[in-house]
Design a protein around this motif. Structure first.
Motif, PDB file in Angstrom:
ATOM      1  N   TYR A  63     -18.653  -3.471 -11.087  1.00 20.47           N
ATOM      2  CA  TYR A  63     -17.879  -2.364 -10.557  1.00 20.47           C
ATOM      3  C   TYR A  63     -17.935  -2.325  -8.829  1.00 20.47           C
ATOM      4  CZ  TYR A  63     -17.396   2.496  -8.942  1.00 20.47           C
ATOM      5  OH  TYR A  63     -16.929   3.536  -8.455  1.00 20.47           O
ATOM      6  N   TRP A  64     -19.203  -2.360  -8.497  1.00 22.15           N
ATOM      7  CA  TRP A  64     -19.703  -2.407  -7.068  1.00 22.15           C
ATOM      8  C   TRP A  64     -18.868  -3.701  -6.310  1.00 22.15           C
ATOM      9  CZ3 TRP A  64     -20.301   1.740  -4.733  1.00 22.15           C
ATOM     10  CH2 TRP A  64     -20.957   2.836  -5.255  1.00 22.15           C
ATOM     11  N   VAL A  65     -18.985  -4.704  -6.922  1.00 20.84           N
ATOM     12  CA  VAL A  65     -18.180  -5.955  -6.438  1.00 20.84           C
ATOM     13  C   VAL A  65     -16.646  -5.710  -6.124  1.00 20.84           C
ATOM     14  CG1 VAL A  65     -17.621  -8.292  -6.715  1.00 20.84           C
ATOM     15  CG2 VAL A  65     -19.926  -7.746  -7.076  1.00 20.84           C
ATOM     16  N   ALA A  66     -16.066  -5.078  -7.243  1.00 21.67           N
ATOM     17  CA  ALA A  66     -14.687  -4.920  -7.277  1.00 21.67           C
ATOM     18  C   ALA A  66     -14.412  -3.864  -6.358  1.00 21.67           C
ATOM     19  CB  ALA A  66     -14.314  -4.571  -8.779  1.00 21.67           C
ATOM     20  N   ARG A  67     -15.164  -2.674  -6.243  1.00 18.92           N
ATOM     21  CA  ARG A  67     -15.039  -1.790  -5.246  1.00 18.92           C
ATOM     22  C   ARG A  67     -14.944  -2.112  -4.038  1.00 18.92           C
ATOM     23  NH1 ARG A  67     -17.074   4.564  -5.964  1.00 18.92           N
ATOM     24  NH2 ARG A  67     -16.168   5.220  -3.934  1.00 18.92           N
ATOM     25  N   LEU A  68     -15.844  -3.000  -3.452  1.00 18.91           N
ATOM     26  CA  LEU A  68     -15.894  -3.593  -2.083  1.00 18.91           C
ATOM     27  C   LEU A  68     -14.772  -4.425  -1.878  1.00 18.91           C
ATOM     28  CD1 LEU A  68     -19.697  -4.728  -1.879  1.00 18.91           C
ATOM     29  CD2 LEU A  68     -18.612  -2.779  -0.764  1.00 18.91           C
ATOM     30  N   LEU A  69     -14.331  -5.315  -2.767  1.00 25.83           N
ATOM     31  CA  LEU A  69     -13.215  -6.172  -2.537  1.00 25.83           C
ATOM     32  C   LEU A  69     -11.748  -5.530  -2.600  1.00 25.83           C
ATOM     33  CD1 LEU A  69     -14.102  -9.208  -5.125  1.00 25.83           C
ATOM     34  CD2 LEU A  69     -14.086  -9.303  -2.541  1.00 25.83           C
ATOM     35  N   ASN A  70     -11.931  -4.223  -3.105  1.00 26.27           N
ATOM     36  CA  ASN A  70     -10.790  -3.260  -3.377  1.00 26.27           C
ATOM     37  C   ASN A  70     -10.306  -2.715  -1.919  1.00 26.27           C
ATOM     38  OD1 ASN A  70      -9.371  -0.468  -3.896  1.00 26.27           O
ATOM     39  ND2 ASN A  70      -8.577  -2.297  -5.344  1.00 26.27           N
ATOM     40  N   PHE A  71     -11.357  -2.877  -1.154  1.00 28.67           N
ATOM     41  CA  PHE A  71     -11.058  -2.183   0.424  1.00 28.67           C
ATOM     42  C   PHE A  71     -10.152  -3.109   1.056  1.00 28.67           C
ATOM     43  CE2 PHE A  71     -15.214  -0.086  -0.057  1.00 28.67           C
ATOM     44  CZ  PHE A  71     -14.816   1.347   0.250  1.00 28.67           C
ATOM     45  N   LEU A  72     -10.142  -4.203   0.478  1.00 28.79           N
ATOM     46  CA  LEU A  72      -9.244  -5.165   1.306  1.00 28.79           C
ATOM     47  C   LEU A  72      -7.418  -4.590   1.231  1.00 28.79           C
ATOM     48  CD1 LEU A  72     -10.060  -8.634  -0.184  1.00 28.79           C
ATOM     49  CD2 LEU A  72     -10.159  -7.925   2.243  1.00 28.79           C
ATOM     50  N   GLY A  73      -7.557  -3.640   0.409  1.00 30.63           N
ATOM     51  CA  GLY A  73      -6.206  -3.054   0.324  1.00 30.63           C
ATOM     52  C   GLY A  73      -5.929  -1.592   0.806  1.00 30.63           C
ATOM     53  N   GLN A  74      -6.661  -1.094   1.603  1.00 31.72           N
ATOM     54  CA  GLN A  74      -6.802   0.085   2.211  1.00 31.72           C
ATOM     55  C   GLN A  74      -5.651   0.229   3.313  1.00 31.72           C
ATOM     56  OE1 GLN A  74      -8.517   3.059   1.349  1.00 31.72           O
ATOM     57  NE2 GLN A  74      -9.620   1.809  -0.335  1.00 31.72           N
ATOM     58  N   GLY A  75      -4.688   1.134   3.049  1.00 30.53           N
ATOM     59  CA  GLY A  75      -3.434   1.297   3.912  1.00 30.53           C
ATOM     60  C   GLY A  75      -4.070   1.538   5.287  1.00 30.53           C
ATOM     61  N   THR A  76      -4.690   2.750   5.570  1.00 29.94           N
ATOM     62  CA  THR A  76      -5.136   3.132   6.735  1.00 29.94           C
ATOM     63  C   THR A  76      -5.742   1.918   7.834  1.00 29.94           C
ATOM     64  OG1 THR A  76      -4.938   5.619   6.112  1.00 29.94           O
ATOM     65  CG2 THR A  76      -6.228   4.875   8.434  1.00 29.94           C
ATOM     66  N   PRO A  77      -6.917   1.398   7.403  1.00 30.75           N
ATOM     67  CA  PRO A  77      -7.236   0.403   8.181  1.00 30.75           C
ATOM     68  C   PRO A  77      -6.780  -0.924   8.368  1.00 30.75           C
ATOM     69  CG  PRO A  77      -9.106   1.159   6.564  1.00 30.75           C
ATOM     70  CD  PRO A  77      -7.528   1.750   6.179  1.00 30.75           C
ATOM     71  N   LEU A  78      -5.618  -1.133   7.410  1.00 30.30           N
ATOM     72  CA  LEU A  78      -4.802  -2.249   7.540  1.00 30.30           C
ATOM     73  C   LEU A  78      -3.804  -2.069   8.648  1.00 30.30           C
ATOM     74  CD1 LEU A  78      -4.237  -3.530   4.115  1.00 30.30           C
ATOM     75  CD2 LEU A  78      -5.266  -4.666   5.865  1.00 30.30           C
ATOM     76  N   THR A  79      -3.243  -0.753   8.639  1.00 28.64           N
ATOM     77  CA  THR A  79      -2.395  -0.250   9.519  1.00 28.64           C
ATOM     78  C   THR A  79      -2.898  -0.422  11.097  1.00 28.64           C
ATOM     79  OG1 THR A  79      -1.326   1.184   7.891  1.00 28.64           O
ATOM     80  CG2 THR A  79      -0.803   1.604  10.259  1.00 28.64           C
ATOM     81  N   LEU A  80      -3.938   0.472  11.181  1.00 29.49           N
ATOM     82  CA  LEU A  80      -4.693   0.077  12.534  1.00 29.49           C
ATOM     83  C   LEU A  80      -5.024  -1.283  12.907  1.00 29.49           C
ATOM     84  CD1 LEU A  80      -7.160   3.144  11.875  1.00 29.49           C
ATOM     85  CD2 LEU A  80      -5.007   3.156  13.239  1.00 29.49           C
TER      86      LEU A  80
END
Length: 253
Positions: A63-80
């Motif tokens: 769960y925690w590995v997947a949750r950390l990897l999922n941050f790769l798709g966070q829209g706001t940080p990627l936009t910035l």
């Protein structure tokens, strides 16, 4: 790449792979077909089966590995991040053109992903076990009417990952060229492909989206990505005051 500024050229669409508009039409048709199928009650059993399997195979470590990897798709940080890279490239080249892709990508994603989520009104798999505690049979349906609006379809994480990593793949080679460096074509491909695939897998595995949400995000993201990569960024006409800040930043195909 042209070396002078203030020179007007006739804008021509940049090439994409596969070439032609037929693939764009196929992506759009697949997205429409998937939406119609789900609205008609098809594929809901598949979504439920995948979500149930993920629930039964999600130990804490995974769960925690997947949750950390999922941050790769966070829209706001990627936009910035994309906007920041665009600004740096623009400053180094004394050009406003590198700022255009992040701005257009921001507008495209906000005009498509959000409205589709509100229109389809689908809850996430976890909506039956945490607020708004929808009935389990209701969470998987499109256009559900109980409780607050669902925001699950299509997956914004997946669509955003495809769009924003595509923008970064467009800007990073330009950034490296400003310091006389080059980026291997394979690395650009990895940047564009690997993060979206990781996000698709993790967002489904975590139960934050149904499988078909992620597939719909993939289809929409690819469609938007192809539109963005067709734009002739180096040759778009600019207003008079900006014509001396119009140095190109993409390589000639």
């Amino acid at each position: 790449m042209r070396e002078t500024t203030g020179v007007r050229r006739t804008p021509r669409l940049r090439p994409v792979r596969p070439a032609g508009w037929w693939f764009d039409g196929l992506l759009l048709a697949a997205l429409v077909g998937l939406t119609v199928a789900l609205a008609s009650g098809h594929l809901l059993g598949l979504d439920r089966a995948v979500a149930d399997w993920a629930d039964a195979h999600r130990p804490a470590a995974a769960y925690w590995v997947a949750r950390l990897l999922n941050f790769l798709g966070q829209g706001t940080p990627l936009t910035l991040l994309a906007a920041g890279v665009g600004v740096v490239v623009g400053v180094r080249l004394r050009s406003v053109r590198p700022i255009l892709p992040p701005v257009v990508a921001f507008l495209l994603t906000n005009l498509t992903i959000g409205p589709l989520k509100l229109w389809t009104d689908r809850a996430a798999p976890s909506a039956s076990v945490k607020p708004p505690y929808l009935p389990e049979a209701d969470t998987v349906r499109l256009f559900h009417t109980d409780g607050v609006y669902g925001m699950s379809y299509p997956s914004g994480h997946v669509a955003n990952a495809i769009v924003w990593y595509g923008v970064l793949a467009l800007l990073l080679p330009a950034l490296l060229r400003t310091v006389r460096r080059t980026v291997p074509a394979r690395l650009v491909t990895v940047v564009r492909v690997l993060p979206p695939l990781i996000v698709l897998a993790t967002t489904t595995y975590l139960g934050w989206h149904w499988l078909t949400d992620s597939v719909a995000g993939l289809l929409l993201g690819l469609l938007l990505d192809r539109l963005l990569h067709r734009v002739p960024w180096d040759d778009l006409p600019l207003p008079g005051p900006l014509r001396h800040r119009d140095a190109p930043f993409t390589s000639v195909p």
